[in-house]
Design an enzyme around this catalytic site. Structure first.
Site, PDB file in Angstrom:
ATOM      1  N   ASN A 131       7.373  -2.733   3.971  1.00 19.74           N
ATOM      2  CA  ASN A 131       8.758  -1.924   3.409  1.00 19.74           C
ATOM      3  C   ASN A 131       8.133  -0.749   2.976  1.00 19.74           C
ATOM      4  O   ASN A 131       8.092  -0.159   1.931  1.00 19.74           O
ATOM      5  CB  ASN A 131       9.299  -2.865   2.241  1.00 19.74           C
ATOM      6  CG  ASN A 131       8.512  -3.432   1.103  1.00 19.74           C
ATOM      7  OD1 ASN A 131       7.102  -3.489   1.442  1.00 19.74           O
ATOM      8  ND2 ASN A 131       8.909  -3.609   0.259  1.00 19.74           N
ATOM      9  N   ASN A 176       9.912  -8.721  -9.222  1.00 23.64           N
ATOM     10  CA  ASN A 176      10.903  -9.648  -8.371  1.00 23.64           C
ATOM     11  C   ASN A 176       9.942 -10.459  -7.397  1.00 23.64           C
ATOM     12  O   ASN A 176       9.370  -9.760  -6.632  1.00 23.64           O
ATOM     13  CB  ASN A 176      11.702  -8.499  -7.419  1.00 23.64           C
ATOM     14  CG  ASN A 176      13.081  -9.187  -6.868  1.00 23.64           C
ATOM     15  OD1 ASN A 176      13.137 -10.349  -7.059  1.00 23.64           O
ATOM     16  ND2 ASN A 176      13.766  -8.694  -5.760  1.00 23.64           N
ATOM     17  N   ASP A 235       0.874  -9.781  -4.709  1.00 22.77           N
ATOM     18  CA  ASP A 235       2.062  -8.793  -4.660  1.00 22.77           C
ATOM     19  C   ASP A 235       1.723  -7.663  -5.588  1.00 22.77           C
ATOM     20  O   ASP A 235       2.610  -7.035  -6.327  1.00 22.77           O
ATOM     21  CB  ASP A 235       3.108  -9.585  -5.448  1.00 22.77           C
ATOM     22  CG  ASP A 235       4.633  -8.897  -4.876  1.00 22.77           C
ATOM     23  OD1 ASP A 235       4.478  -7.843  -4.279  1.00 22.77           O
ATOM     24  OD2 ASP A 235       5.822  -9.509  -5.310  1.00 22.77           O
ATOM     25  N   LEU A 261       0.858  -1.201   0.104  1.00 30.08           N
ATOM     26  CA  LEU A 261       0.229   0.117  -0.027  1.00 30.08           C
ATOM     27  C   LEU A 261       0.876   1.289   0.077  1.00 30.08           C
ATOM     28  O   LEU A 261       0.298   2.295  -0.029  1.00 30.08           O
ATOM     29  CB  LEU A 261      -0.934   0.049   1.359  1.00 30.08           C
ATOM     30  CG  LEU A 261      -2.142  -1.118   1.287  1.00 30.08           C
ATOM     31  CD1 LEU A 261      -2.974  -0.922   2.495  1.00 30.08           C
ATOM     32  CD2 LEU A 261      -2.924  -0.839  -0.124  1.00 30.08           C
ATOM     33  N   ARG A 262       2.175   0.982   0.388  1.00 23.87           N
ATOM     34  CA  ARG A 262       3.071   2.198   0.082  1.00 23.87           C
ATOM     35  C   ARG A 262       2.991   3.226   1.302  1.00 23.87           C
ATOM     36  O   ARG A 262       3.994   4.324   1.349  1.00 23.87           O
ATOM     37  CB  ARG A 262       2.930   2.805  -1.362  1.00 23.87           C
ATOM     38  CG  ARG A 262       3.190   1.974  -2.580  1.00 23.87           C
ATOM     39  CD  ARG A 262       4.471   1.206  -2.413  1.00 23.87           C
ATOM     40  NE  ARG A 262       4.711   0.356  -3.647  1.00 23.87           N
ATOM     41  CZ  ARG A 262       5.638  -0.502  -3.762  1.00 23.87           C
ATOM     42  NH1 ARG A 262       6.368  -0.865  -2.871  1.00 23.87           N
ATOM     43  NH2 ARG A 262       5.848  -1.304  -4.898  1.00 23.87           N
TER      44      ARG A 262
END
Length: 433
Positions: free
Chosen positions: A95, A279, A306, A64-65
């Site tokens: 992250n 990735n 993802d 969700l940043r």
């Protein structure tokens, strides 16, 4: 008392794995009755005209940043995308900036979730402070404020002692450790799968062994400790084999695969370049087939998106400089329905089980089934409608997907969370073919 009655539904309960013509009554956020001729007094009537009614999807791997990268995505925009894609519960990765590694940061995020989220959001805490792999977080304190799992996603935990400690705590406190299986030294400098396409494009490449060498270590650590190892975004045939053999030995290991790894291979990279950079990377057709076989035989438990939104500028750079990741919440069901269900590879009930009941069970959630007394987290699906993926059709801020311009079949038309309609696109129904 809030009441909604769904009439003329093809209802799917993943526990039964079949479609049944039925009505479903929702009262005060719960499924109150299922059957025919239900009492509709005082209820909002929604006539589904034969559309599929199913439990809301559960995604255990979403970015969700927020906090820190709100130009890519926010809790508000990401959960709108989730609702549009049929996801009623999502787990967000740590992250961010700052990393979700302390009680204070988690509590701030919970406040944002409570005030802006369209769907249920479960935070995932970091394994190490700053996800730097040097110092363990205070696990018990993070669990006490609602963290559902731990992960340093985006980085492999290179420190074997730390990974052992995390899995020991997993065994004691009963939570999954979600592992991004990547040996950074083996992967360093690569952008796409190491192989024919990387050689063609002059990229160093990321070898499969960067994933499965780390995975082998973590399987042995899970076997030693009794902890719950959950393997994120599996991409290699050899990883599937290792997981299958570990499960046969009784190791507590579960696994997920993404829609893009089930559908795409490295062969799309020359056309899409940075837009096809993710990735772990898209790999070979043999890897893709092994992932699908693992999903079908239960070696791989669930499908997880993802969802990794980025700005256009970050994805339009040269391949070696472009950001890793695809956006996926809006399109996951449509892509899988088109590529797998409509091609006769999976049945619709089998696909939905991997998006609903299985991920809910993995975290011990009450959602994931459609039974009397269960939360009214529901989706209405038209499995036959045809639509084109455009930037405007995506609710996410991130438009970074190789699906732009593609036509897919199947779409979520309505999403309900706790008895509240959070997404309604039923006007798209007349365009079904």
């Amino acid at each position: 008392m809030a009441k909604v009655l769904f009439k003329n539904a093809q209802m799917l309960d993943p526990q039964a794995s079949c479609l049944v013509a039925a009505e479903c009554l929702v009262v005060d956020g719960l499924v109150a009755a299922i059957g025919q001729g239900l009492n509709a007094e005082g209820a909002q009537i929604i006539d589904l005209q034969g559309l599929v009614l199913a439990p809301g999807f559960v995604d255990l791997h979403t970015h969700l940043r927020e906090p820190g990268f709100e130009y890519k995505e926010t809790v508000a925009s990401g959960t709108r995308a989730a609702a549009a894609g049929g996801f009623t519960t999502i787990a967000c990765m740590p992250n961010t900036n700052p990393v979700l590694d302390s009680v204070g940061i988690i509590e701030e995020l919970q406040h944002t979730i409570n005030s802006t989220a369209a769907v249920r959001v479960l935070p995932i805490g970091a394994i190490s402070r700053g996800s730097l792999g040097r110092e363990m977080v205070d696990v018990k304190s993070l669990l006490s404020v609602g963290v559902c799992a731990l992960s340093d996603d985006g980085r492999g935990v290179m420190n074997s002692r730390m990974m052992r400690s995390a899995l020991e705590l997993s065994a004691e406190l009963r939570f999954p450790v979600i592992a991004h299986e990547e040996d950074h030294d083996l992967a360093a400098g690569g952008s796409i799968n190491e192989g024919e396409v990387s050689r063609q494009l002059g990229d160093k490449g990321i070898p499969g062994i960067a994933e499965y060498a780390m995975l082998a270590r973590d399987i042995y650590l899970a076997e030693l400790t009794g902890g719950h190892l959950h393997v994120a975004h599996v991409s290699c045939a050899e990883s599937v084999r290792l997981i299958r053999e570990a499960r046969q030995r009784g190791v507590h290991v579960t696994a997920e695969v993404t829609p893009h790894h089930l559908v795409f291979t490295e062969n799309i990279v020359p056309k899409w370049l940075g837009q096809a950079k993710v990735n772990p990377p898209l790999r070979t057709e043999a890897d893709r087939e092994a992932l699908l076989a693992g999903l079908m035989d239960g070696t791989i438990d669930i499908i997880a998106t993802d969802h990794a939104p980025h700005s256009a500028e970050e994805k339009e750079r040269p391949l070696s400089e472009a950001a890793f990741g695809f956006t996926g919440l809006d399109t996951a069901f449509a892509l899988l329905n088109t590529a797998l269900v409509k091609q006769g590879v999976l049945t619709l009930p089998a696909l939905l089980r991997k998006l609903t009941l299985e991920p809910a069970n993995l975290l011990g959630l009450a959602s994931g089934s459609l039974q009397v007394g269960s939360p009214a987290d529901l989706v209405v699906i038209d499995p036959d409608i045809v639509w084109q993926i455009t930037a405007d059709s995506l609710q996410s801020k991130g438009k970074n997907t190789p699906l732009l311009g593609e036509t897919l079949q199947g779409r979520v038309l309505l999403t309900m969370v706790g008895g509240k309609i959070v997404y309604d696109n039923r006007e798209a129904k007349p365009h079904a073919s």
